[in-house]
Design an enzyme around this catalytic site. Structure first.
Site, PDB file in Angstrom:
ATOM      1  N   GLN A  16       0.774  -1.245   0.000  1.00  0.00           N
ATOM      2  CA  GLN A  16       0.000   0.000   0.000  1.00  0.00           C
ATOM      3  C   GLN A  16       0.802   1.290   0.000  1.00  0.00           C
ATOM      4  O   GLN A  16       0.482   2.209  -0.755  1.00  0.00           O
ATOM      5  CB  GLN A  16      -0.965   0.024   1.196  1.00  0.00           C
ATOM      6  CG  GLN A  16      -1.872   1.245   1.208  1.00  0.00           C
ATOM      7  CD  GLN A  16      -2.829   1.301   2.383  1.00  0.00           C
ATOM      8  OE1 GLN A  16      -3.440   2.320   2.643  1.00  0.00           O
ATOM      9  NE2 GLN A  16      -2.979   0.211   3.112  1.00  0.00           N
ATOM     10  N   ASN A  71      12.059 -10.859 -13.588  1.00  0.00           N
ATOM     11  CA  ASN A  71      12.735 -11.613 -12.536  1.00  0.00           C
ATOM     12  C   ASN A  71      14.091 -10.972 -12.279  1.00  0.00           C
ATOM     13  O   ASN A  71      15.036 -11.152 -13.044  1.00  0.00           O
ATOM     14  CB  ASN A  71      12.899 -13.070 -12.957  1.00  0.00           C
ATOM     15  CG  ASN A  71      13.572 -13.921 -11.882  1.00  0.00           C
ATOM     16  OD1 ASN A  71      13.986 -13.410 -10.843  1.00  0.00           O
ATOM     17  ND2 ASN A  71      13.680 -15.203 -12.140  1.00  0.00           N
ATOM     18  N   MET A  72      14.184 -10.221 -11.206  1.00  0.00           N
ATOM     19  CA  MET A  72      15.407  -9.480 -10.901  1.00  0.00           C
ATOM     20  C   MET A  72      16.536 -10.372 -10.400  1.00  0.00           C
ATOM     21  O   MET A  72      17.667  -9.910 -10.218  1.00  0.00           O
ATOM     22  CB  MET A  72      15.101  -8.400  -9.862  1.00  0.00           C
ATOM     23  CG  MET A  72      14.239  -7.262 -10.370  1.00  0.00           C
ATOM     24  SD  MET A  72      15.147  -6.208 -11.509  1.00  0.00           S
ATOM     25  CE  MET A  72      16.338  -5.450 -10.396  1.00  0.00           C
ATOM     26  N   ALA A 135       7.744  -3.118   9.422  1.00  0.00           N
ATOM     27  CA  ALA A 135       6.689  -2.144   9.718  1.00  0.00           C
ATOM     28  C   ALA A 135       5.431  -2.471   8.934  1.00  0.00           C
ATOM     29  O   ALA A 135       5.486  -2.841   7.764  1.00  0.00           O
ATOM     30  CB  ALA A 135       7.160  -0.735   9.382  1.00  0.00           C
ATOM     31  N   TYR A 136       4.324  -2.335   9.604  1.00  0.00           N
ATOM     32  CA  TYR A 136       3.003  -2.416   8.986  1.00  0.00           C
ATOM     33  C   TYR A 136       2.237  -1.162   9.373  1.00  0.00           C
ATOM     34  O   TYR A 136       2.687  -0.376  10.218  1.00  0.00           O
ATOM     35  CB  TYR A 136       2.257  -3.669   9.457  1.00  0.00           C
ATOM     36  CG  TYR A 136       2.716  -4.953   8.796  1.00  0.00           C
ATOM     37  CD1 TYR A 136       1.998  -5.514   7.745  1.00  0.00           C
ATOM     38  CD2 TYR A 136       3.865  -5.604   9.224  1.00  0.00           C
ATOM     39  CE1 TYR A 136       2.409  -6.692   7.136  1.00  0.00           C
ATOM     40  CE2 TYR A 136       4.290  -6.775   8.629  1.00  0.00           C
ATOM     41  CZ  TYR A 136       3.555  -7.325   7.584  1.00  0.00           C
ATOM     42  OH  TYR A 136       3.974  -8.483   6.990  1.00  0.00           O
ATOM     43  N   GLU A 137       1.078  -0.989   8.765  1.00  0.00           N
ATOM     44  CA  GLU A 137       0.256   0.193   9.010  1.00  0.00           C
ATOM     45  C   GLU A 137       0.121   0.516  10.497  1.00  0.00           C
ATOM     46  O   GLU A 137       0.456   1.616  10.943  1.00  0.00           O
ATOM     47  CB  GLU A 137      -1.130  -0.031   8.391  1.00  0.00           C
ATOM     48  CG  GLU A 137      -2.205   0.947   8.826  1.00  0.00           C
ATOM     49  CD  GLU A 137      -1.945   2.367   8.373  1.00  0.00           C
ATOM     50  OE1 GLU A 137      -2.097   3.295   9.190  1.00  0.00           O
ATOM     51  OE2 GLU A 137      -1.592   2.563   7.201  1.00  0.00           O
ATOM     52  N   ASP A 166       0.438   3.888   5.977  1.00  0.00           N
ATOM     53  CA  ASP A 166       0.747   3.504   4.606  1.00  0.00           C
ATOM     54  C   ASP A 166       0.480   4.645   3.624  1.00  0.00           C
ATOM     55  O   ASP A 166       1.402   5.248   3.085  1.00  0.00           O
ATOM     56  CB  ASP A 166      -0.073   2.273   4.213  1.00  0.00           C
ATOM     57  CG  ASP A 166       0.573   0.972   4.676  1.00  0.00           C
ATOM     58  OD1 ASP A 166       1.802   0.877   4.622  1.00  0.00           O
ATOM     59  OD2 ASP A 166      -0.157   0.062   5.075  1.00  0.00           O
ATOM     60  N   GLY A 241      -8.291  21.182  20.006  1.00  0.00           N
ATOM     61  CA  GLY A 241      -7.888  22.463  19.437  1.00  0.00           C
ATOM     62  C   GLY A 241      -8.450  23.624  20.226  1.00  0.00           C
ATOM     63  O   GLY A 241      -8.929  23.464  21.353  1.00  0.00           O
ATOM     64  N   GLY A 242      -8.420  24.779  19.608  1.00  0.00           N
ATOM     65  CA  GLY A 242      -8.891  25.978  20.293  1.00  0.00           C
ATOM     66  C   GLY A 242     -10.388  26.013  20.502  1.00  0.00           C
ATOM     67  O   GLY A 242     -10.870  26.718  21.388  1.00  0.00           O
ATOM     68  N   GLN A 243     -11.125  25.250  19.696  1.00  0.00           N
ATOM     69  CA  GLN A 243     -12.585  25.243  19.807  1.00  0.00           C
ATOM     70  C   GLN A 243     -13.034  23.834  20.194  1.00  0.00           C
ATOM     71  O   GLN A 243     -12.713  22.871  19.498  1.00  0.00           O
ATOM     72  CB  GLN A 243     -13.233  25.639  18.481  1.00  0.00           C
ATOM     73  CG  GLN A 243     -12.653  26.881  17.815  1.00  0.00           C
ATOM     74  CD  GLN A 243     -12.777  28.122  18.684  1.00  0.00           C
ATOM     75  OE1 GLN A 243     -13.669  28.222  19.513  1.00  0.00           O
ATOM     76  NE2 GLN A 243     -11.863  29.068  18.501  1.00  0.00           N
TER      77      GLN A 243
END
Length: 407
Positions: A16, A71-72, A135-137, A166, A241-243
């Site tokens: 992703q 195919n690398m 690492a994953y999401e 992701d 936040g401020g509000q």
């Protein structure tokens, strides 16, 4: 003409974070060539809803691209990749740390092949102690500050439904790639772009770091929490936040029958009137923002006593008529069916050659001179002949490469 027309992106990404970045580049007009192993991106097969057809996981992250297979691990594959690099403007990958180097293509080698190449890498972490961790999401959310500040005060840390680890990292990568392309216009040189998922999540949690520093000077009055220690707490649906804001229930009381309401100083009088409590406008216990800060829970309870008698759309219209910031909680079903989002081109229906129609999210980047048409994602290796033909590979060799497992 599209904004990135003429830019060739060699897309070696999967799952992703990387595909979300390269899809944005494709929407902006770049020629994104998705390079896959002969078995394909793993997400073609993950979470399938239709047997033997590319999954929605894959199709919704790879629109507007072309696909080739390679195919690398084969010598001929590495030779072909060398030629692909020479003709690319951007290379994007999100393999594990060092994977591309082990293929024989370090940054130094890539620079030798193409000094103008912008080489972008997405990793889980930076070069510190976590560098080799997987690492994953949700791991990125956990280690980037999101989970510790999401949830209710007495509950466990929670992941957010938004894929900030992701796709959030993918958006950061796009910013870096575009900046590198712009700088290349001045210098003639490409450069390395590196983005870590943990770093991207932390950047998106910037306001929580703000509040961590504010704690030194005492409790965070905008939060509904009764007690504070030396860490920013989980504060439910508070805006922080401020509000002040909160999600209040609406009729008929289903899981998404809520509306989020912000109470600005100028909004208290119309809100008090709408909910049938006009006497609170002049009451010194309620009249000022400072007075209301000490009892935010009670304030939103009063509002909810009115909203629970009406559906969220009625509440939306009534509050908006007085210019009160608010928004209904929209379910995924409601979003897919939202006529306004359809008209805006942000929810689109795409025709797929094997599955038929599917619904996906259109480009959130809307440029006046570079409109986006969302096209079906490529089938595996669909453009092998087209792209390898550009490199001078004959039809006979192409067939042989397929037989030998090179493509």
């Amino acid at each position: 003409m599209k904004a990135l027309e003429g830019v060739r992106v060699l897309d070696m990404t999967h799952v992703q974070s990387g595909p979300s970045a390269t899809q944005l580049l494709a929407w902006l007009g770049a020629d994104v060539v998705k390079l896959e192993a002969p078995t394909g991106d793993i997400t073609r097969q993950q979470l399938r809803d239709v047997p033997d057809v590319d999954s929605l996981y894959f199709t919704m992250l790879n629109c507007n691209k072309r696909s080739i297979t390679l195919n690398m691990k084969s010598e001929r594959g590495k030779e072909i990749f060398t030629e692909l690099v020479k003709s690319a403007d951007v290379l994007v990958e999100n393999f594990g740390p060092g994977a591309v180097d082990r293929m024989g293509f370090s940054w130094e080698r890539l620079q030798e092949l193409n000094p103008r190449l912008v080489y972008a890498s997405i990793k889980g972490f930076g070069q510190g102690r976590y560098a080799k961790f997987k690492a994953y999401e949700v791991i990125a959310q956990a280690m980037g500050g999101s989970m510790s500040t999401t949830g209710f005060e007495e509950g466990p840390p929670l992941a957010t439904g938004a894929q900030i680890g992701d796709s959030g990292t993918g958006i950061h990568a796009v910013a870096g790639i575009l900046a590198a392309l712009f700088q290349r216009n001045q210098t003639g040189r490409g450069q390395r772009v590196q983005v870590a998922m943990q770093h991207a999540v932390l950047n998106l949690c910037r306001v929580k770091l703000r509040d961590q520093q504010r704690l030194v000077h005492g409790p965070l009055r905008e939060y509904p929490n009764r007690t504070f220690n030396d860490e920013v707490p989980r504060s439910g649906n508070a805006s922080g936040g401020g509000q002040p804001g909160w999600a209040v229930r609406c009729a008929p009381g289903g899981p998404n029958d809520y509306i989020y309401v912000i109470v600005q100083p100028v909004g208290w009088k119309p809100i008090a009137t709408i909910i049938g409590r006009p006497e609170l406008v002049e009451d010194p216990e309620w009249a000022t923002p400072e007075a209301r800060l000490t009892k935010l829970d009670k304030m939103f309870q009063l509002i909810e006593e009115w909203t629970i008698r009406h559906d969220k759309w009625t509440v939306l219209d009534r509050l908006n008529s007085e210019n009160i910031p608010c928004g209904p909680i929209l379910s995924t079903k409601e979003l897919v069916e939202d006529e306004s989002l359809r008209d805006e081109g942000i929810v689109v229906t795409v025709e797929h050659p094997e599955r038929g129609e599917f619904v996906t999210v259109g480009s959130p980047l809307q440029l006046s001179d570079s409109p986006v048409d969302v096209h079906t994602p490529p089938l595996l290796g669909e453009h092998n002949q087209e792209i390898y033909g550009e490199l001078g590979v004959s039809a006979d060799e192409l067939a042989q490469l397929k037989t030998n497992g090179v493509i």
